[in-house]
Scaffold this motif. Structure first.
Motif, mmCIF file in Angstrom:
data_model
loop_
_atom_site.group_PDB
_atom_site.id
_atom_site.type_symbol
_atom_site.label_atom_id
_atom_site.label_comp_id
_atom_site.label_asym_id
_atom_site.label_seq_id
_atom_site.Cartn_x
_atom_site.Cartn_y
_atom_site.Cartn_z
ATOM 1 N N ALA A 254 0.854 -1.193 0.000
ATOM 2 C CA ALA A 254 0.000 0.000 0.000
ATOM 3 C C ALA A 254 0.885 1.237 0.000
ATOM 4 O O ALA A 254 1.838 1.333 0.774
ATOM 5 C CB ALA A 254 -0.923 0.007 1.211
ATOM 6 N N VAL A 255 0.564 2.187 -0.874
ATOM 7 C CA VAL A 255 1.334 3.420 -1.016
ATOM 8 C C VAL A 255 0.406 4.602 -0.750
ATOM 9 O O VAL A 255 -0.704 4.650 -1.301
ATOM 10 C CB VAL A 255 1.947 3.528 -2.430
ATOM 11 C CG1 VAL A 255 2.639 4.861 -2.618
ATOM 12 C CG2 VAL A 255 2.924 2.387 -2.668
ATOM 13 N N PRO A 256 0.794 5.565 0.089
ATOM 14 C CA PRO A 256 -0.053 6.756 0.287
ATOM 15 C C PRO A 256 -0.343 7.441 -1.045
ATOM 16 O O PRO A 256 0.543 7.595 -1.883
ATOM 17 C CB PRO A 256 0.803 7.638 1.205
ATOM 18 C CG PRO A 256 1.714 6.690 1.906
ATOM 19 C CD PRO A 256 1.999 5.597 0.928
ATOM 20 N N GLU A 257 -1.601 7.833 -1.224
ATOM 21 C CA GLU A 257 -1.987 8.428 -2.505
ATOM 22 C C GLU A 257 -1.211 9.711 -2.798
ATOM 23 O O GLU A 257 -0.982 10.050 -3.959
ATOM 24 C CB GLU A 257 -3.485 8.709 -2.513
ATOM 25 C CG GLU A 257 -3.952 9.676 -1.431
ATOM 26 C CD GLU A 257 -5.461 9.908 -1.470
ATOM 27 O OE1 GLU A 257 -6.108 9.324 -2.335
ATOM 28 O OE2 GLU A 257 -5.949 10.678 -0.626
ATOM 29 N N SER A 258 -0.768 10.402 -1.749
ATOM 30 C CA SER A 258 -0.008 11.634 -1.958
ATOM 31 C C SER A 258 1.395 11.369 -2.502
ATOM 32 O O SER A 258 2.046 12.280 -3.004
ATOM 33 C CB SER A 258 0.098 12.404 -0.638
ATOM 34 O OG SER A 258 0.750 11.629 0.346
ATOM 35 N N PRO A 290 -7.244 -0.228 -9.193
ATOM 36 C CA PRO A 290 -7.988 1.016 -9.456
ATOM 37 C C PRO A 290 -8.730 1.571 -8.254
ATOM 38 O O PRO A 290 -9.176 2.711 -8.300
ATOM 39 C CB PRO A 290 -8.969 0.598 -10.566
ATOM 40 C CG PRO A 290 -9.158 -0.874 -10.369
ATOM 41 C CD PRO A 290 -7.833 -1.395 -9.880
ATOM 42 N N GLU A 291 -8.872 0.804 -7.192
ATOM 43 C CA GLU A 291 -9.672 1.280 -6.057
ATOM 44 C C GLU A 291 -8.769 1.831 -4.970
ATOM 45 O O GLU A 291 -7.769 1.210 -4.598
ATOM 46 C CB GLU A 291 -10.523 0.138 -5.501
ATOM 47 C CG GLU A 291 -11.473 0.574 -4.396
ATOM 48 C CD GLU A 291 -12.359 -0.565 -3.923
ATOM 49 O OE1 GLU A 291 -13.202 -0.327 -3.045
ATOM 50 O OE2 GLU A 291 -12.212 -1.678 -4.440
ATOM 51 N N ASN A 292 -9.133 3.003 -4.444
ATOM 52 C CA ASN A 292 -8.385 3.647 -3.378
ATOM 53 C C ASN A 292 -9.015 3.312 -2.037
ATOM 54 O O ASN A 292 -10.238 3.346 -1.892
ATOM 55 C CB ASN A 292 -8.371 5.164 -3.588
ATOM 56 C CG ASN A 292 -7.423 5.864 -2.640
ATOM 57 O OD1 ASN A 292 -6.338 5.381 -2.379
ATOM 58 N ND2 ASN A 292 -7.832 7.002 -2.103
ATOM 59 N N ASP A 293 -8.199 2.980 -1.043
ATOM 60 C CA ASP A 293 -8.705 2.672 0.294
ATOM 61 C C ASP A 293 -9.167 3.959 0.971
ATOM 62 O O ASP A 293 -8.378 4.878 1.189
ATOM 63 C CB ASP A 293 -7.617 1.995 1.132
ATOM 64 C CG ASP A 293 -8.152 1.440 2.439
ATOM 65 O OD1 ASP A 293 -8.585 2.234 3.295
ATOM 66 O OD2 ASP A 293 -8.144 0.208 2.601
ATOM 67 N N THR A 298 -4.789 5.078 0.705
ATOM 68 C CA THR A 298 -3.651 4.458 0.047
ATOM 69 C C THR A 298 -4.091 3.755 -1.232
ATOM 70 O O THR A 298 -5.259 3.384 -1.390
ATOM 71 C CB THR A 298 -2.966 3.433 0.961
ATOM 72 O OG1 THR A 298 -3.935 2.445 1.386
ATOM 73 C CG2 THR A 298 -2.358 4.102 2.179
ATOM 74 N N LEU A 299 -3.131 3.570 -2.117
ATOM 75 C CA LEU A 299 -3.317 2.784 -3.337
ATOM 76 C C LEU A 299 -2.617 1.448 -3.163
ATOM 77 O O LEU A 299 -1.517 1.378 -2.606
ATOM 78 C CB LEU A 299 -2.730 3.516 -4.550
ATOM 79 C CG LEU A 299 -3.433 4.801 -4.991
ATOM 80 C CD1 LEU A 299 -2.648 5.455 -6.110
ATOM 81 C CD2 LEU A 299 -4.841 4.510 -5.457
#
Length: 484
Positions: A254-258, A290-293, A298-299
């Motif tokens: 999981a990677v932070p969307e920012s 494609p779905e963000n948590d 996170t992606l």
């Protein structure tokens, strides 16, 4: 970090202890030592302010509405003495004694390396399902259980199919017939009944019926599901086992969307497992789901890792290193130069003659001790990287306002809500309001300051209004109001 008057006391103690008998001291906005100051008969106050809330100005002295203290005057001659933006001046000796360090705002490429933790899972694309091709009975189940690792072709169960016995006898009876077409039709019936071609050939060679067939694993891997027991009956198409291959495993991270900007499907990924610290594994970023948590923002990444020897097992953890290409040319400063208050980011800008002033900046990506500056600084300027918190405290007590990082023409965002006026006072309007949907703020009763005094004209307690507020350092301020 919060600003407290204690910081100034600490700064003065450090200055006195390091500089000797009063040799060094702070002078704000161009003030000379007292012995050299020209005589002044009268000083005019521009406004009064609370040092803890310096952006709020008052027209007359008195007690602060924010803190239990008297307001401090801001004099006209203090700003005119320098002829420039208000600032804090620190003698060179004090700078040296405090170990103050400066860094130059530079331009360059800010590559990033992202470090995250991932977990190994099964490769759901490498799955084989073992089914019964015809109805029958389980004659024998081999000593297996879910979780066992099997080779390709390993026996799973022996199945008796009564229907096959009659068809095989019919096929054998037609082997001596003169009509090849009848024999071919009988062979086709065996295949259509679900009998494997290898079993048909075995019956033709041996001349004996074989109604019992041994079902084996289609691939090498681990048994995830096993639904066979001796003596149980089976319907055609009933699932018997599910086998997952281990030749390749997935690593999910999981990677932070920012921080996800710059990730590319197909890029190389380095992984290091605590189970094999001396053997890093190189894989490929297969997909960015494609779905963000919504909870963790996170992606999810899906990384494919080769597993030729089968030692990488699902459930193991791994440290993942991802190289992200940065922009070709960005302004950058050391991360330690930034004062992060929670609402905004500040740096202490160094100017000529030992002067410093706070500047608000907008930041971009950060990596390896450097952070990109999107707005607020220019190339070649110098910022404080050590001791900036003490200067920030002194600037706060002097009432020096921070230069905003946003263009002056940018209008503040307005958030609207409905409410009922509870009280009108010098502090503003006390309103029992509904939720601010754009702020994620629930309904409550609170006091709002007014951007312009005329907004309260004609209003009285009990009136219902729809009003808009802007959010800033002074809190929520009413910018507009409409009456039904």
């Amino acid at each position: 970090m919060s600003r407290f008057p204690l910081k100034t006391s600490i700064l003065l103690v450090l200055a006195l202890s390091a500089g000797g008998a009063g040799g060094y001291w702070f002078a704000q906005q161009g003030h000379a030592p007292a012995s050299a100051a020209p005589a002044s008969t009268e000083r005019k106050a521009l406004y009064w302010y609370d040092p803890m809330v310096p952006q709020q100005h008052f027209d007359a002295p008195g007690k602060s509405p924010f803190m239990d203290m008297q307001l401090v005057p801001k004099y006209a001659d203090s700003a005119a003495a320098t002829g420039s933006t208000p600032s804090v001046r620190i003698e060179p000796g004090i700078q040296q004694n405090l170990g103050m360090r400066l860094a130059t705002v530079s331009r360059g490429k800010l590559d990033r390396r992202l470090q995250v933790t991932g977990v190994l899972t099964f490769n759901d694309r490498d799955v084989a399902l073992l089914q019964a091709r015809a109805g029958g009975f389980v004659e024998r189940a081999y000593a297996l259980a879910p979780g066992d690792v099997v080779k390709a072709g390993a026996p799973i169960a022996d199945i008796l199919v009564p229907e096959w016995a009659g068809l095989q006898e019919e096929f054998l009876a037609l082997r001596g017939a003169a009509e090849p077409a009848l024999l071919a039709a009988a062979r086709q019936r065996l295949l259509l009944a679900g009998m494997p071609a290898a079993l048909v050939e075995q019956v033709a060679r041996s001349g004996k019926a074989r109604p019992v067939i041994t079902l084996g694993s289609p691939i090498a891997g681990v048994i995830r599901e096993l639904e066979v027991r001796p003596g149980m009956s089976l319907a055609a198409g009933a699932p018997l086992a599910r086998i997952n291959g281990l030749g390749q495993v997935w690593l999910e991270a999981a990677v932070p969307e920012s921080q996800a900007g710059g990730l590319k499907v197909g890029q190389s990924v380095d992984a290091r497992l605590p189970a094999f610290p001396d053997r890093p594994v190189t894989g490929t970023l297969a997909s960015i789901l494609p779905e963000n948590d919504q909870q963790s923002r996170t992606l999810r990444l899906r990384i494919e890792l080769p597993n030729p020897d089968g030692q990488l097992r699902p459930g193991m953890t791994a440290q993942v290193s991802l190289d992200l290409a940065g922009q070709a040319s960005v302004l950058q400063i050391p991360s330690e130069a930034v004062i992060r208050t929670g609402k905004r980011n500040l740096v202490m800008l160094a100017e000529d003659q030992g002067r410093f002033r706070p500047v608000e900046v907008r930041l971009g990506q950060e990596n390896d001790g450097l952070v990109a500056v999107l707005h607020g600084l220019d190339e070649g300027q110098r910022v404080v990287t050590s001791g900036q918190f003490l200067i920030d405290s002194e600037a706060s007590l002097k009432g020096i306002e921070v230069r905003t990082a946003e263009p002056a023409a940018t209008a503040p965002a307005v958030h609207e809500a409905d409410g009922r006026i509870v009280e009108i006072s010098n502090q503003g309007l006390t309103i029992s309001h509904g939720p601010f949907n754009t702020l994620g703020m629930p309904g409550m009763t609170m006091t709002f300051a007014l951007a312009r005094p005329e907004l309260a004209a004609g209003l009285k307690a009990g009136d219902r209004v729809r009003f808009g507020v802007s959010q800033g350092d002074a809190g929520l301020v009413i910018e507009q109001e409409d009456r039904p």
